[in-house]
Design an enzyme around this catalytic site. Structure first.
Site, short mmCIF file in Angstrom:
data_model
loop_
_atom_site.label_atom_id
_atom_site.label_comp_id
_atom_site.label_asym_id
_atom_site.label_seq_id
_atom_site.Cartn_x
_atom_site.Cartn_y
_atom_site.Cartn_z
N ASN A 100 10.01 -10.54 -3.91
CA ASN A 100 9.79 -9.09 -3.91
C ASN A 100 11.09 -8.48 -3.39
OD1 ASN A 100 9.05 -6.46 -3.51
ND2 ASN A 100 7.24 -6.91 -2.27
N LYS B 238 12.08 -10.07 0.05
CA LYS B 238 10.91 -10.64 0.70
C LYS B 238 10.49 -11.81 -0.18
CE LYS B 238 6.57 -8.67 2.40
NZ LYS B 238 5.69 -7.50 2.23
N ARG C 101 7.95 -9.58 -8.26
CA ARG C 101 7.20 -8.34 -8.21
C ARG C 101 8.09 -7.21 -8.76
NH1 ARG C 101 6.25 -3.93 -3.63
NH2 ARG C 101 4.54 -2.88 -4.65
N HIS D 63 0.11 -0.51 -7.22
CA HIS D 63 -0.70 -1.45 -6.43
C HIS D 63 -1.63 -2.26 -7.34
CE1 HIS D 63 -0.40 1.46 -2.74
NE2 HIS D 63 0.51 0.51 -2.65
N LEU E 194 -5.54 0.85 1.37
CA LEU E 194 -5.04 1.79 2.37
C LEU E 194 -4.00 1.10 3.25
CD1 LEU E 194 -8.54 3.26 3.44
CD2 LEU E 194 -7.00 4.09 1.64
N ARG F 32 4.05 9.94 2.24
CA ARG F 32 3.92 10.67 0.97
C ARG F 32 2.76 11.66 1.04
NH1 ARG F 32 3.75 5.32 -1.95
NH2 ARG F 32 5.91 4.62 -2.02
N MET G 213 -0.36 4.97 11.06
CA MET G 213 -1.74 5.37 11.29
C MET G 213 -2.24 4.98 12.68
SD MET G 213 -4.29 6.97 10.35
CE MET G 213 -4.98 7.27 8.73
N GLU H 94 -1.12 -10.03 -2.49
CA GLU H 94 -0.37 -9.75 -3.71
C GLU H 94 0.52 -10.93 -4.10
OE1 GLU H 94 0.40 -5.89 -1.69
OE2 GLU H 94 0.71 -5.14 -3.72
P1 ADP Z 1 2.43 -1.77 3.08
O1 ADP Z 1 1.68 -0.62 2.51
O2 ADP Z 1 3.76 -1.39 3.64
O3 ADP Z 1 2.44 -3.00 2.23
P2 ADP Z 1 0.29 -2.74 4.82
O4 ADP Z 1 -0.73 -2.82 3.78
O5 ADP Z 1 0.55 -3.95 5.65
O6 ADP Z 1 1.70 -2.22 4.37
O7 ADP Z 1 -0.12 -1.54 5.80
C1 ADP Z 1 0.73 -1.18 6.84
C2 ADP Z 1 0.16 0.04 7.52
O8 ADP Z 1 -1.15 -0.27 7.99
C3 ADP Z 1 0.97 0.46 8.72
O9 ADP Z 1 1.75 1.59 8.40
C4 ADP Z 1 -0.06 0.81 9.77
O10 ADP Z 1 -0.03 2.20 9.95
C5 ADP Z 1 -1.39 0.46 9.17
N1 ADP Z 1 -2.21 -0.36 10.08
C6 ADP Z 1 -2.16 -1.68 10.33
N2 ADP Z 1 -3.09 -2.05 11.23
C7 ADP Z 1 -3.75 -0.91 11.57
C8 ADP Z 1 -4.82 -0.59 12.45
N3 ADP Z 1 -5.42 -1.52 13.19
N4 ADP Z 1 -5.22 0.69 12.52
C9 ADP Z 1 -4.64 1.65 11.78
N5 ADP Z 1 -3.63 1.41 10.94
C10 ADP Z 1 -3.19 0.16 10.83
#
Ligand code: ADP
Length: 385
Positions: free
Chosen positions: A8, A15, A69, A158, A187, A219, A261, A362
């Site tokens: 990736n 990655k 990817r 996605h 999410l 975004r 988040m 993924e």
């Molecule tokens: P990406 O979209 O970059 O591939 P991920 O699917 O790993 O990343 O999601 C990363 C996001 O998930 C981080 O920005 C973080 O805000 C959120 N996140 C991870 N663990 C938690 C949690 N326990 N509570 C809230 N948000 C979380």
């Protein structure tokens, strides 16, 4: 062992995972960053790839396929595709649709093809799973000829995650994929929601680019295009400045000052009203899509949470779905609170809609698709859609 190397590649990062398809586990994984940046010891992707392959050691000799990817397949690619010079050039040309993503992927593809010339390389596209969207769902209501000329339509992203998760959901439920109406909520930092009918993507929240849809880390998600004109006129912003504003400085970051988040939720829990308002906006958008997709699917069998927020945050899952019992959507509080890496139910037994948490993977999906293509020995598979 059946070893597939998954790459990736971004404009300044690689990655990677070396996956054993027999166990589904990563044998080696890692991330190389700051490639080509001033002061970085890694001048380019060629050198970066040589570092990565050195880390694989002898196992590098056993690689049966390389899965790359690729974010944007445009109208050209509806499924995983063997990479030859022509496909590589097409992916490069699709950079007009994904200027932040495809150029980096091409750098990784070139470096990996040069380093592993005897192994088949396969491109797996984030857009491909959504090639099944019906025209009513993928067409924007603008001038048809202009849209055709510039390939303007909803592509969705996605896709590898939505495909993996919706199939795992059917396997977990022990029901045929063909019979299931599913909504997948991916999410993460980026976020999207997809309606999957019988294993086919029929609607998805991201559009021509990954900007559309849910409120994300940085975004904005859905926005009236009129906002762009208004800001350009009133604030004197250029198109590039508005691009940066909406893609990198909006969403949770724009609303609260932080795009993570976890921080937003912590602030909201300790009474910060700005953070609470941001969560309300985030939740409002998710529910808007759940309602729309249930209407489109004509009912719902399974609703699945995945990616960073979806897999890990029980409180946000509960808030997202609160009050939707009239749609058959219920959460069992104890099941929801359970911290686990496993695929699991969070709805009560016998609930009309199975609400699940399914960790996405993924890399594994990319490896499987790459290997399946190699096994089938299919020639280059270019589809016009
Ligand atoms: P990406 O979209 O970059 O591939 P991920 O699917 O790993 O990343 O999601 C990363 C996001 O998930 C981080 O920005 C973080 O805000 C959120 N996140 C991870 N663990 C938690 C949690 N326990 N509570 C809230 N948000 C979380």
């Amino acid at each position: 062992m059946t070893l597939v190397f998954v790459v990736n590649s971004g404009s300044s990062s690689i990655k990677y995972q070396l996956l054993d398809l027999e166990s589904g586990e990563a044998v080696v994984s890692g991330l190389l960053e700051r490639i080509g940046e001033p002061g970085s010891p890694i001048a380019d992707h060629e050198f970066g790839m040589s570092i990565v392959l050195a880390k694989l050691g002898d196992r590098g000799d056993e690689i049966v396929a390389v899965g790359h990817r690729v974010v944007h397949g445009g109208p050209n690619f509806a499924e995983a595709t063997f990479i030859d010079d022509d496909v590589e050039a097409q992916i490069d040309a699709l950079s007009v649709l994904a200027p932040l993503h495809n150029p980096g992927a091409v750098l990784g593809i070139r470096a990996a093809r040069a380093a592993l010339p005897a192994v088949p390389h396969v491109a797996v596209f984030d857009t491909a799973f959504h090639a099944t969207l019906p025209p009513a769902a993928h067409t924007y209501a603008i001038d048809t000829e202009l849209a055709r000329r510039h390939k303007v339509r909803r592509y969705g992203f996605h896709g590898t995650s939505h495909q993996y998760v919706s199939r795992r959901a059917a396997e977990f439920l022990g029901r045929p994929l063909e019979s299931l109406r599913t909504i997948v909520l991916h999410l993460g930092n980026g976020a999207s929601v997809t309606a999957v009918d019988g294993g086919r993507s029929v609607d998805t929240s991201m559009g021509l680019t990954p900007l559309e849809g849910l409120v994300m880390g940085t975004r904005s998600g859905d926005i009236d295009a009129g906002v762009v004109f208004h800001l350009a006129r009133q604030e004197g912003l250029s198109i590039d400045e508005i691009d940066v504003l909406l893609n990198r400085r909006s969403g949770l970051l724009g609303l609260t000052g932080t795009g993570d988040m976890r921080d937003v939720q912590e602030a909201a829990s300790s009474g910060d009203e700005t953070a609470q308002a941001a969560l309300a906006i985030w939740r409002h958008r998710i529910r808007h899509y759940i309602g729309a997709y249930i209407a489109g699917l004509g009912g719902l069998d399974a609703l699945v949470f995945t990616a960073g927020i979806g897999e890990n945050n029980a409180l946000l899952r509960r808030r997202a779905l609160a009050g939707l019992e009239f749609l058959g959507i219920e959460i069992d509080p104890d099941r929801n609170e359970l911290q686990s890496r496993a695929e699991r139910f969070i709805s009560p037994d016998g609930a009309p809609v199975a609400v699940l948490v399914i960790p996405t993977n993924e890399e594994l999906e990319i490896a499987r698709q790459a290997y399946a293509l190699v096994e089938a020995g299919r020639p280059q598979n270019e589809v016009q859609r």
